[in-house]
Design an enzyme around this catalytic site. Structure first.
Site, PDB file in Angstrom:
ATOM      1  N   ARG A   1       1.139   6.311   1.810  1.00  0.00           N
ATOM      2  CA  ARG A   1       0.583   7.078   2.309  1.00  0.00           C
ATOM      3  C   ARG A   1       1.617   7.621   3.288  1.00  0.00           C
ATOM      4  O   ARG A   1       2.871   7.120   3.349  1.00  0.00           O
ATOM      5  CB  ARG A   1      -0.553   6.613   2.853  1.00  0.00           C
TER       6      ARG A   1
ATOM      7  N   ARG B   1       0.794  -1.298   0.265  1.00  0.00           N
ATOM      8  CA  ARG B   1      -0.259   0.105   0.400  1.00  0.00           C
ATOM      9  C   ARG B   1       0.652   1.340  -0.253  1.00  0.00           C
ATOM     10  O   ARG B   1       0.521   2.252  -1.230  1.00  0.00           O
ATOM     11  CB  ARG B   1      -1.223  -0.280   1.349  1.00  0.00           C
TER      12      ARG B   1
ATOM     13  N   ARG C   1       2.159   1.995  15.195  1.00  0.00           N
ATOM     14  CA  ARG C   1       0.772   1.696  14.612  1.00  0.00           C
ATOM     15  C   ARG C   1      -0.439   0.418  15.149  1.00  0.00           C
ATOM     16  O   ARG C   1      -1.068   0.538  15.842  1.00  0.00           O
ATOM     17  CB  ARG C   1       0.214   2.009  13.366  1.00  0.00           C
TER      18      ARG C   1
END
Ligand code: ADP
Length: 185
Positions: free
Chosen positions: A133, A127, A144
């Protein structure tokens, strides 16, 4: 139907939430998306949230609740919704219940996606290269995940104690997992 979808970063929550949205004709509410939109629009809230998000920390409960309440006042939530990325800690779970109680509503089900960590790291690396991102660097991803274990994992217990939790095997193809979720409902 009002659903909560739980799962660690990279568990495929967002993808599955979108599929459920189409299948069940309910709204998809992602607090991560709402926050990223606020950052992109450079709103005062977005300006405050950006650094926190980039560090992989949770944005303050007050700010996220403000965004959520605003979103829940829109007409398309009347048929129900799937919450993706909220609640993220016990305080948010309680705030959500309080908010719903005021309008005589409640969460019908919480679905928790279970995945193994190696797969998560792989998916997030993918991703990061596709979407760019700013919080998908390896270090921030690790952080995270820790935040998830410490703060969000207890949210599953919160719903389990209410008899609302169903755990779903989150390993397999997108279609397979989608079917498991639909079957669980
Ligand atoms: P992921 O589940 O992959 O971490 P999200 O899009 O759900 O991605 O969240 C990205 C970031 O947005 C989080 O790391 C956090 O900083 C912020 N965020 C999203 N939802 C919440 C929330 N409910 N409370 C606090 N911060 C949130």
């Amino acid at each position: 139907m009002r659903l909560v979808l739980l799962g660690p970063p990279g568990s495929g929550k967002g993808t599955q939430a979108k599929l459920l949205q189409e299948r069940l004709k309910i709204a998809h509410i992602s607090t991560g998306d709402l926050l990223r939109a606020a950052v992109a629009a450079n709103t005062p809230l977005g300006q405050i949230a950006k650094a926190t998000m980039d560090a992989g920390e949770l944005v303050s409960d007050e700010l996220v609740l403000e965004l959520l309440e605003e979103r829940l006042s829109e007409p398309d939530v009347a048929n129900g919704y799937i919450l993706d990325g909220y609640p993220r800690n016990l305080a948010q779970a309680q705030a959500l219940d309080a908010l719903l109680e005021r309008v005589e509503q409640r969460i019908d089900r919480a679905l928790a996606l279970r995945v193994d960590e190696d797969q998560i790291v792989e998916r997030l690396a993918e991703r990061a290269s596709q979407q760019g991102r700013s919080d998908d660097s390896e270090e921030v991803v690790r952080h995270r995940m820790r935040v998830y274990e410490e703060q969000t994992a207890p949210v599953a217990d919160y719903y389990a104690n209410k008899g609302l939790l169903t755990e779903i095997d989150g390993m397999g193809s997108i279609e397979t997992i989608n079917q498991r979720l639909v079957d669980a409902l």
